[in-house]
Every structure is written in C-alpha cells, then in structure tokens.
Motif scaffolding. Structure first.
Motif, PDB file in Angstrom:
ATOM      1  N   GLU A   7       0.826  -1.203   0.000  1.00 37.91           N
ATOM      2  CA  GLU A   7       0.000   0.000   0.000  1.00 37.91           C
ATOM      3  C   GLU A   7       0.867   1.262   0.000  1.00 37.91           C
ATOM      4  OE1 GLU A   7      -3.310   2.512  -0.011  1.00 37.91           O
ATOM      5  OE2 GLU A   7      -3.013   0.416  -0.579  1.00 37.91           O
ATOM      6  N   VAL A   8       1.984   1.202   0.730  1.00 40.18           N
ATOM      7  CA  VAL A   8       2.896   2.341   0.739  1.00 40.18           C
ATOM      8  C   VAL A   8       3.435   2.591  -0.665  1.00 40.18           C
ATOM      9  CG1 VAL A   8       5.149   3.154   1.525  1.00 40.18           C
ATOM     10  CG2 VAL A   8       3.569   2.120   3.151  1.00 40.18           C
ATOM     11  N   VAL A   9       3.872   1.536  -1.343  1.00 34.50           N
ATOM     12  CA  VAL A   9       4.400   1.671  -2.697  1.00 34.50           C
ATOM     13  C   VAL A   9       3.332   2.212  -3.638  1.00 34.50           C
ATOM     14  CG1 VAL A   9       5.267   0.389  -4.687  1.00 34.50           C
ATOM     15  CG2 VAL A   9       6.157  -0.106  -2.409  1.00 34.50           C
ATOM     16  N   ALA A  10       2.099   1.710  -3.507  1.00 31.66           N
ATOM     17  CA  ALA A  10       1.008   2.158  -4.374  1.00 31.66           C
ATOM     18  C   ALA A  10       0.715   3.641  -4.165  1.00 31.66           C
ATOM     19  CB  ALA A  10      -0.244   1.323  -4.113  1.00 31.66           C
ATOM     20  N   ARG A  11       0.732   4.100  -2.924  1.00 35.04           N
ATOM     21  CA  ARG A  11       0.436   5.504  -2.652  1.00 35.04           C
ATOM     22  C   ARG A  11       1.561   6.408  -3.142  1.00 35.04           C
ATOM     23  NH1 ARG A  11      -2.525   6.314   3.113  1.00 35.04           N
ATOM     24  NH2 ARG A  11      -2.287   8.456   2.380  1.00 35.04           N
ATOM     25  N   ILE A  12       2.797   5.967  -2.982  1.00 32.80           N
ATOM     26  CA  ILE A  12       3.917   6.747  -3.495  1.00 32.80           C
ATOM     27  C   ILE A  12       3.817   6.871  -5.008  1.00 32.80           C
ATOM     28  CG2 ILE A  12       6.425   6.748  -3.835  1.00 32.80           C
ATOM     29  CD1 ILE A  12       6.683   5.494  -1.054  1.00 32.80           C
ATOM     30  N   ARG A  13       3.436   5.774  -5.680  1.00 34.76           N
ATOM     31  CA  ARG A  13       3.306   5.797  -7.129  1.00 34.76           C
ATOM     32  C   ARG A  13       2.202   6.779  -7.554  1.00 34.76           C
ATOM     33  NH1 ARG A  13       2.955   0.673  -7.982  1.00 34.76           N
ATOM     34  NH2 ARG A  13       5.140   0.375  -8.558  1.00 34.76           N
ATOM     35  N   ARG A  14       1.089   6.788  -6.818  1.00 34.46           N
ATOM     36  CA  ARG A  14      -0.001   7.716  -7.139  1.00 34.46           C
ATOM     37  C   ARG A  14       0.454   9.171  -6.969  1.00 34.46           C
ATOM     38  NH1 ARG A  14      -3.353   3.805  -4.538  1.00 34.46           N
ATOM     39  NH2 ARG A  14      -3.342   4.997  -2.584  1.00 34.46           N
ATOM     40  N   ASP A  15       1.214   9.426  -5.906  1.00 34.24           N
ATOM     41  CA  ASP A  15       1.714  10.784  -5.688  1.00 34.24           C
ATOM     42  C   ASP A  15       2.640  11.215  -6.821  1.00 34.24           C
ATOM     43  OD1 ASP A  15       0.331  11.120  -3.369  1.00 34.24           O
ATOM     44  OD2 ASP A  15       2.001  10.639  -2.035  1.00 34.24           O
ATOM     45  N   MET A  16       3.480  10.302  -7.287  1.00 36.76           N
ATOM     46  CA  MET A  16       4.384  10.623  -8.391  1.00 36.76           C
ATOM     47  C   MET A  16       3.603  10.925  -9.656  1.00 36.76           C
ATOM     48  SD  MET A  16       7.413   7.815  -7.788  1.00 36.76           S
ATOM     49  CE  MET A  16       8.291   8.321  -9.268  1.00 36.76           C
TER      50      MET A  16
END
Length: 305
Positions: A7-16
C-alpha cells in the motif's frame, strides 16, 4: 495508521503520477480555440501520439538533469543568468515554465519586470535589472531583459536615438562585467515565423484562458512586424559577444523548442552530479496524551469535488 509495504508503494506511485500530471495541465497552453470558445484541434495521428509520448519522456529526463544542475549550482556556489527574448507569443514563457517546473524557487527564480515607472526612467538604464542578479548558488531567468531597449523601446519610440546607441556601447561592457564577476550569462532568442505569430495571436483572442496575455502593445507589435525584424537583426549583430553569445531557438514547434532549449542549456553548464547522504525518514515521536482536536465545521472548505 499502519500501512503494509504494498500500500505504501502504491500511494507513493499515485503521488508521483499526480506530480507528473502537472505537465498535462500545462498542455492547455498548446491548444487552440475558435471564436465560439470550442477547441479546434484535429484528432491526433499515430505519429503525433507517438511524438507526444516521446516529448513527455524526454522532458522528464531533461528536467531530471536540471535538478542535477541545481544541486551543482548550490554546492559550487555558481551564479547563472539566462536571458529569454523573442517576439510576443514566441514561447519564452512556456520554456521558462518547463525549466523551473521542478526546481527549488529559492535557487531558481524568474525575473519578469514590468514597464519602468517614472523614477526608474531617470536611473541608469541597467540599474533596475542589477537588483535581480543572482547571488552565489542561484539561477535567475529573465523573461525579457535589458534588451527591451533594443527591441520594444526602439520599435515603439520609447527611447531616443542617443539612448539607443548608448545601449549598444554599454551592453557588451555590462555583460563582460557580469562575466568577470563570476556570473555566467546565457542568451536565447526564440524565433517564430510571421504566419505562426498570426495563428498564436488568433488563438489568444479566442481563448478565454489566454486573452490576458494580449495587450495593446502586443497588437501594435503585430502591425510593426518588419520593424521588429530589423531591430532583432541589429541587436543580434551588435551584442553577440564571446562572453555572452546569443543562441537562436527555432520555436515554431513549441514542444521541440522547449526540448532543444533545455538540452542546449545543459550543454552550456559544466555541472557534475553532487553526492547526497542517504535520506532516512525518522520515526515520529508519539505521546500517550496526544490528542488531535477536531476542526470546527464552519472553518472547513466545502468539499464540492
């Protein structure tokens, strides 16, 4: 709130992705609108779609290099001035936005001076520009510059013949002084055709998001196209010096002009990667008695979207 690694990786990707979409929002500048306010754009061909993908990929790559330039400028305490000149609607502002888009505004700033006031008109001509020059570790982009005297002031009759000639005597020495003081000066002229400016002006007239860009001075400059051509040719000939040469950007195609300008800019700065220590996010300090008070309802912005 505890999040698992996925979930952390997914949220970071969305922010990028949200960050990268800033460029898509800027793309509105490249759209053309008709008299009824509707966008007039033919469907993209396969070739155009492929170039758009290439443009975004290449722009992000070049912007990554600009961040390295920024780090090098700060680390080595460099001072850089970049002058952007060209006719109205030539694309200077769009290029400047792409250069500064991902940089720290405390390091890289834009100077876009208005017309001089009554007091400034009595000063030494270069005086109001000097206060905007960079200190160590700074980059300043001039969206139009002291070259106003060689262009708009000459064509519109805002300066005398003596003031015009004194400008050409002074500006090479002024820029050599900047170079001797450790300031690197780069000068770009954005070149467009008569037909392209005509189309861009029409687009601004019919686009409510761009109408603010048109001033009476812009419209008058359109009528005096040939005088501006002569003034530009004289300016390039008389102020192209080794310490601060002119570079001409072919700017009929906005996207290619931006890529070409940024790519060339990178070749003119002898930057090197700066080593940074690894960044470790510290754990937040937590206390058992910590309470986050609710925000009063009347203070909240309505969530319309």
């Amino acid at each position: 709130m505890n999040l698992d690694d996925d979930e952390v990786v997914a949220r970071i990707r969305r922010d990028m992705m949200d960050s990268y979409e800033e460029e898509l929002e800027l793309e509105l500048e490249d759209h053309e609108f008709g008299p009824d306010g509707e966008e007039v754009r033919a469907p993209d061909t396969a070739e155009e779609k492929e170039f758009r993908r290439f443009y975004f990929r290449e722009l992000l790559r070049l912007q990554t290099e600009l961040i390295k330039v920024q780090d090098w400028v700060v680390n080595s305490r460099q001072k850089i001035v970049i002058v952007f000149e060209g006719r109205d609607s030539a694309g200077k502002g769009g290029a400047i936005k792409r250069i500064t888009q991902r940089l720290n505004p405390r390091v890289c700033r834009v100077a876009a001076l208005p017309a001089p006031n009554d007091r400034e008109r009595t000063q030494w001509y270069f005086q109001r520009y000097v206060s905007h020059l960079p200190a160590a570790g700074e980059i300043v982009l001039f969206d139009r510059s002291w070259y106003n005297r060689a262009g708009v002031e000459r064509v519109m009759g805002f300066c005398t013949d003596d003031e015009y000639e004194e400008f050409f005597r002074s500006v090479p020495e002024f820029e050599r002084m900047l170079a001797r003081s450790g300031i690197k000066v780069l000068k770009y002229w954005f070149s467009i055709t008569d037909e392209e400016q005509h189309m861009r002006f029409l687009s601004r007239i019919h686009d409510p998001l761009k109408q603010w860009k048109l001033s009476p001075m812009d419209l008058e400059s359109r009528r005096r196209w040939e005088l501006y051509t002569k003034a530009k040719e004289v300016m390039l000939e008389r102020t192209h010096i080794a310490e601060a040469p002119w570079w001409v950007v072919q700017a009929v195609d906005k996207k290619r002009a931006r890529l070409n300008c940024i790519n060339h800019l990178l070749t003119q700065i002898p930057y090197e990667p700066v080593e940074h220590p690894a960044i470790v996010l510290p754990e937040r300090t937590r206390h058992d008695d910590y309470i986050r008070n609710p925000v009063p309802q009347e203070m909240l912005v309505p969530e319309i979207y």
